[in-house]
Motif scaffolding. Structure first.
Motif, PDB file in Angstrom:
ATOM      1  N   PHE A 248       7.547 -26.799 -19.747  1.00 52.33           N
ATOM      2  CA  PHE A 248       6.522 -25.904 -19.335  1.00 52.33           C
ATOM      3  C   PHE A 248       7.158 -24.317 -19.904  1.00 52.33           C
ATOM      4  CE2 PHE A 248       7.054 -28.794 -16.303  1.00 52.33           C
ATOM      5  CZ  PHE A 248       5.854 -29.086 -15.771  1.00 52.33           C
ATOM      6  N   ASP A 249       6.327 -23.004 -20.621  1.00 48.34           N
ATOM      7  CA  ASP A 249       6.648 -22.015 -20.913  1.00 48.34           C
ATOM      8  C   ASP A 249       5.315 -21.077 -20.232  1.00 48.34           C
ATOM      9  OD1 ASP A 249       7.775 -20.289 -21.632  1.00 48.34           O
ATOM     10  OD2 ASP A 249       7.367 -21.312 -23.997  1.00 48.34           O
ATOM     11  N   LEU A 250       6.016 -19.932 -20.437  1.00 52.03           N
ATOM     12  CA  LEU A 250       5.242 -18.729 -19.855  1.00 52.03           C
ATOM     13  C   LEU A 250       3.962 -18.620 -21.445  1.00 52.03           C
ATOM     14  CD1 LEU A 250       8.004 -15.904 -19.606  1.00 52.03           C
ATOM     15  CD2 LEU A 250       6.978 -17.497 -18.021  1.00 52.03           C
ATOM     16  N   PRO A 251       2.760 -17.916 -20.531  1.00 50.38           N
ATOM     17  CA  PRO A 251       1.658 -18.250 -21.196  1.00 50.38           C
ATOM     18  C   PRO A 251       1.327 -17.917 -22.111  1.00 50.38           C
ATOM     19  CG  PRO A 251       0.875 -17.603 -18.918  1.00 50.38           C
ATOM     20  CD  PRO A 251       2.186 -18.160 -18.811  1.00 50.38           C
ATOM     21  N   ASP A 252       2.074 -16.563 -22.235  1.00 53.09           N
ATOM     22  CA  ASP A 252       2.458 -15.285 -23.526  1.00 53.09           C
ATOM     23  C   ASP A 252       3.445 -15.390 -24.545  1.00 53.09           C
ATOM     24  OD1 ASP A 252       4.158 -14.448 -21.589  1.00 53.09           O
ATOM     25  OD2 ASP A 252       2.933 -12.836 -21.782  1.00 53.09           O
ATOM     26  N   ALA A 253       3.590 -16.534 -24.207  1.00 49.59           N
ATOM     27  CA  ALA A 253       5.498 -16.772 -24.871  1.00 49.59           C
ATOM     28  C   ALA A 253       5.573 -16.679 -26.047  1.00 49.59           C
ATOM     29  CB  ALA A 253       6.086 -16.989 -23.942  1.00 49.59           C
ATOM     30  N   ALA A 254       6.234 -16.126 -26.980  1.00 52.33           N
ATOM     31  CA  ALA A 254       5.839 -17.268 -28.699  1.00 52.33           C
ATOM     32  C   ALA A 254       6.773 -17.849 -28.740  1.00 52.33           C
ATOM     33  CB  ALA A 254       6.130 -16.067 -29.652  1.00 52.33           C
ATOM     34  N   LEU A 255       6.051 -18.811 -29.611  1.00 54.85           N
ATOM     35  CA  LEU A 255       7.251 -19.769 -30.575  1.00 54.85           C
ATOM     36  C   LEU A 255       7.352 -19.236 -31.760  1.00 54.85           C
ATOM     37  CD1 LEU A 255       5.465 -23.746 -29.084  1.00 54.85           C
ATOM     38  CD2 LEU A 255       7.481 -22.135 -27.840  1.00 54.85           C
ATOM     39  N   ALA A 256       8.873 -19.650 -32.046  1.00 52.71           N
ATOM     40  CA  ALA A 256       9.585 -19.392 -33.382  1.00 52.71           C
ATOM     41  C   ALA A 256       9.110 -20.123 -34.751  1.00 52.71           C
ATOM     42  CB  ALA A 256      11.403 -19.101 -33.072  1.00 52.71           C
ATOM     43  N   ASP A 257       9.335 -19.324 -35.356  1.00 51.93           N
ATOM     44  CA  ASP A 257       9.168 -19.821 -36.699  1.00 51.93           C
ATOM     45  C   ASP A 257      10.156 -21.079 -36.781  1.00 51.93           C
ATOM     46  OD1 ASP A 257       8.685 -21.296 -39.338  1.00 51.93           O
ATOM     47  OD2 ASP A 257       8.473 -20.009 -39.942  1.00 51.93           O
ATOM     48  N   PRO A 258       9.829 -22.400 -36.897  1.00 49.31           N
ATOM     49  CA  PRO A 258      10.934 -23.446 -37.190  1.00 49.31           C
ATOM     50  C   PRO A 258      12.098 -23.332 -38.871  1.00 49.31           C
ATOM     51  CG  PRO A 258       9.223 -24.635 -37.629  1.00 49.31           C
ATOM     52  CD  PRO A 258       8.906 -23.205 -36.847  1.00 49.31           C
ATOM     53  N   GLU A 259      11.305 -22.823 -39.257  1.00 42.63           N
ATOM     54  CA  GLU A 259      11.998 -22.370 -40.757  1.00 42.63           C
ATOM     55  C   GLU A 259      12.455 -20.703 -40.971  1.00 42.63           C
ATOM     56  OE1 GLU A 259      12.387 -24.820 -42.733  1.00 42.63           O
ATOM     57  OE2 GLU A 259      10.713 -26.345 -41.000  1.00 42.63           O
ATOM     58  N   ARG A 260      12.802 -20.136 -39.729  1.00 46.94           N
ATOM     59  CA  ARG A 260      13.469 -19.068 -39.203  1.00 46.94           C
ATOM     60  C   ARG A 260      14.395 -18.998 -39.946  1.00 46.94           C
ATOM     61  NH1 ARG A 260      13.005 -13.602 -35.688  1.00 46.94           N
ATOM     62  NH2 ARG A 260      14.365 -12.588 -36.971  1.00 46.94           N
ATOM     63  N   PRO A 261      15.089 -18.139 -41.189  1.00 42.44           N
ATOM     64  CA  PRO A 261      16.306 -18.323 -41.641  1.00 42.44           C
ATOM     65  C   PRO A 261      17.196 -17.531 -39.961  1.00 42.44           C
ATOM     66  CG  PRO A 261      14.624 -17.373 -42.878  1.00 42.44           C
ATOM     67  CD  PRO A 261      14.179 -17.292 -42.184  1.00 42.44           C
ATOM     68  N   VAL A 262      18.804 -18.587 -39.700  1.00 44.05           N
ATOM     69  CA  VAL A 262      19.038 -17.458 -38.908  1.00 44.05           C
ATOM     70  C   VAL A 262      20.078 -16.777 -39.746  1.00 44.05           C
ATOM     71  CG1 VAL A 262      17.448 -18.856 -37.213  1.00 44.05           C
ATOM     72  CG2 VAL A 262      19.946 -19.586 -37.612  1.00 44.05           C
ATOM     73  N   PRO A 263      21.400 -16.415 -38.649  1.00 44.78           N
ATOM     74  CA  PRO A 263      22.882 -15.961 -39.344  1.00 44.78           C
ATOM     75  C   PRO A 263      23.181 -17.135 -38.996  1.00 44.78           C
ATOM     76  CG  PRO A 263      21.960 -13.868 -37.556  1.00 44.78           C
ATOM     77  CD  PRO A 263      20.943 -15.006 -38.033  1.00 44.78           C
ATOM     78  N   VAL A 264      24.700 -16.674 -39.292  1.00 42.83           N
ATOM     79  CA  VAL A 264      26.673 -17.140 -38.574  1.00 42.83           C
ATOM     80  C   VAL A 264      26.060 -16.659 -37.024  1.00 42.83           C
ATOM     81  CG1 VAL A 264      28.655 -18.112 -38.259  1.00 42.83           C
ATOM     82  CG2 VAL A 264      27.006 -18.603 -40.180  1.00 42.83           C
ATOM     83  N   GLU A 334      31.556 -19.058 -46.952  1.00 43.63           N
ATOM     84  CA  GLU A 334      31.870 -17.767 -46.986  1.00 43.63           C
ATOM     85  C   GLU A 334      31.096 -17.197 -45.603  1.00 43.63           C
ATOM     86  OE1 GLU A 334      30.012 -16.672 -51.292  1.00 43.63           O
ATOM     87  OE2 GLU A 334      31.735 -18.068 -51.822  1.00 43.63           O
ATOM     88  N   GLU A 335      30.049 -17.316 -45.536  1.00 39.89           N
ATOM     89  CA  GLU A 335      29.728 -16.702 -43.669  1.00 39.89           C
ATOM     90  C   GLU A 335      29.819 -16.455 -43.392  1.00 39.89           C
ATOM     91  OE1 GLU A 335      24.731 -16.343 -41.875  1.00 39.89           O
ATOM     92  OE2 GLU A 335      25.022 -17.715 -44.009  1.00 39.89           O
ATOM     93  N   VAL A 336      30.369 -18.007 -42.806  1.00 39.69           N
ATOM     94  CA  VAL A 336      31.129 -18.458 -41.239  1.00 39.69           C
ATOM     95  C   VAL A 336      33.010 -17.667 -41.733  1.00 39.69           C
ATOM     96  CG1 VAL A 336      32.554 -19.971 -40.646  1.00 39.69           C
ATOM     97  CG2 VAL A 336      30.538 -20.564 -41.468  1.00 39.69           C
ATOM     98  N   ALA A 337      33.266 -17.145 -42.862  1.00 38.91           N
ATOM     99  CA  ALA A 337      34.940 -16.055 -43.149  1.00 38.91           C
ATOM    100  C   ALA A 337      34.087 -14.767 -42.608  1.00 38.91           C
ATOM    101  CB  ALA A 337      35.126 -16.308 -44.205  1.00 38.91           C
ATOM    102  N   ALA A 338      32.757 -14.485 -43.478  1.00 37.43           N
ATOM    103  CA  ALA A 338      33.043 -13.439 -43.287  1.00 37.43           C
ATOM    104  C   ALA A 338      32.516 -12.964 -41.543  1.00 37.43           C
ATOM    105  CB  ALA A 338      31.362 -12.561 -43.853  1.00 37.43           C
ATOM    106  N   GLU A 339      31.445 -13.481 -40.859  1.00 31.45           N
ATOM    107  CA  GLU A 339      31.393 -13.255 -39.571  1.00 31.45           C
ATOM    108  C   GLU A 339      32.252 -13.368 -38.432  1.00 31.45           C
ATOM    109  OE1 GLU A 339      28.956 -12.270 -36.142  1.00 31.45           O
ATOM    110  OE2 GLU A 339      28.834 -11.455 -38.848  1.00 31.45           O
ATOM    111  N   ALA A 340      33.555 -14.298 -39.176  1.00 30.65           N
ATOM    112  CA  ALA A 340      34.773 -14.810 -38.522  1.00 30.65           C
ATOM    113  C   ALA A 340      35.679 -13.562 -38.729  1.00 30.65           C
ATOM    114  CB  ALA A 340      35.854 -15.924 -38.905  1.00 30.65           C
TER     115      ALA A 340
END
Length: 359
Positions: A248-264, A334-340
């Motif tokens: 279930f979800d709110l009627p006006d809630a947006a669904l995200a792009d499944p291919e959106r890049p996301v950071p560590v 490298e990305e993991v080490a940078a965020e760490a």
């Protein structure tokens, strides 16, 4: 026909609603309220949960909110300690009281409470707390004196479940990595305006949806919620996951792009992201669940790679130990080490980042 949502769509949507695709410019108090609450069983973890979500977050910001009561710490969801907005807690606590009452009757408390009228015990606790602030040890001592031969610590624990008790700001001050041995307690003043079960579901879906009935029950501790969802059904959008479970979800809630890049992202122990659903596969592979939830109600601190839990981390003396579940490609490492490194800077103790071999 209901839309079928992929795991990646659910993953990216949850990350967006949890402010984990990019850090938000909202203030910490508003973020706490948007997420309903932050698990605060141990003092440091909520600070890290906000650091992962709020742009430029400083530890002093949460300390100030706790000091002036805009954020409070108390037993609530799943009978565990959470941080709530000060006004919000008064709306949620009456709704959650049956969960807390049920926990107060658990076998853990039986050696001290067996044969007692728990309402009378709660009244005794209220009387002891009625004079203002009292230490946890003071409450335990006072109850042990009233009930000779019984464990005052267990009695105090049962009282804190049956009576709305706020833990003082000292219980949530930044510092060690374990629970405080002692802290100050005070009765909460619950103003009129109790949240309805339906309104609670809507708040939950805004932060964790799309989600099913079992997800809400697992997150809140409440049971028999199917009828509430059915009453809300005409006002909600209904999807299914790839296994056919209704979401279930709110009627006006947006669904995200499944291919959106996301950071560590590095997350604290007991983070909302891992405890918001009965089915956690939208962020945590079932095969990896025992590594993150090894038993005794523990949920280890984790890091996300491509939006999914890819390992755990820990502070070991002067070192921040990063433990991936599988070998990381060079760019990911490298990305993991940078965020760490950014996490180590936030911790402020100067730990050296150690990326351990995959386990």
């Amino acid at each position: 026909m209901n839309d079928v949502l992929s795991v990646r769509t659910l993953n990216r949507t949850l990350l967006e609603r949890q402010f984990l695709t990019e850090r938000t410019g909202l203030g910490p108090a508003e973020v706490v309220e948007r997420l309903v609450a932050l698990q605060g069983q141990e003092p440091n973890w909520p600070y890290l949960g906000l650091w992962a979500r709020v742009e430029g977050f400083r530890r002093e910001q949460l300390a100030e909110l706790l000091a002036d009561g805009r954020v409070v710490r108390a037993a609530s969801l799943r009978s565990t300690q959470h941080l709530f907005g000060g006004a919000d807690f008064g709306r949620w606590r009456p709704l959650l009281q049956p969960v807390l009452d049920r926990t107060s009757r658990a076998r853990y408390f039986a050696p001290a409470t067996d044969g007692l009228d728990l309402d009378e015990l709660a009244a005794a606790g209220r009387e002891l707390l009625g004079g203002g602030t009292l230490s946890r040890q003071g409450l335990a001592g006072g109850l042990a004196a009233r009930y000779p031969g019984r464990d005052g610590k267990l009695l105090a624990g049962a009282v804190q479940l049956r009576v709305p008790v706020l833990h003082g700001p000292d219980s949530s001050a930044w510092g060690g990595w374990g629970t405080r041995a002692n802290t100050s307690l005070a009765l909460a003043e619950l103003r009129p305006g109790e949240l309805s079960a339906g309104a609670a579901v809507l708040r939950y879906l805004a932060a964790f949806g799309p989600a099913g009935v079992k997800d809400f029950q697992s997150w809140s501790g409440l049971t028999r919620m199917r009828a509430v969802f059915e009453e809300l059904r005409p006002r909600l959008r209904v999807h299914r996951d790839e296994q056919g479970t209704e979401l279930f979800d709110l009627p006006d809630a947006a669904l995200a792009d499944p291919e959106r890049p996301v950071p560590v992202r590095f997350l604290p122990a007991y983070d909302n992201l891992l405890l918001g659903h009965a089915d956690r596969t939208r962020v945590l592979a079932e095969a990896d669940r025992p590594r993150v939830m090894p038993g005794a109600a523990r949920v280890l601190p984790t890091f996300l790679l491509d939006g999914f839990v890819a390992g755990t981390w820990a502070v070991g003396g002067p070192e921040l130990l990063v433990r991936p579940f599988r070998p990381l490609p060079d760019a990911a490492a490298e990305e993991v080490a940078a965020e760490a490194g950014r996490l180590a800077a936030f911790l402020g103790t100067g730990p050296r980042v150690v990326l351990e071999p995959a386990s």
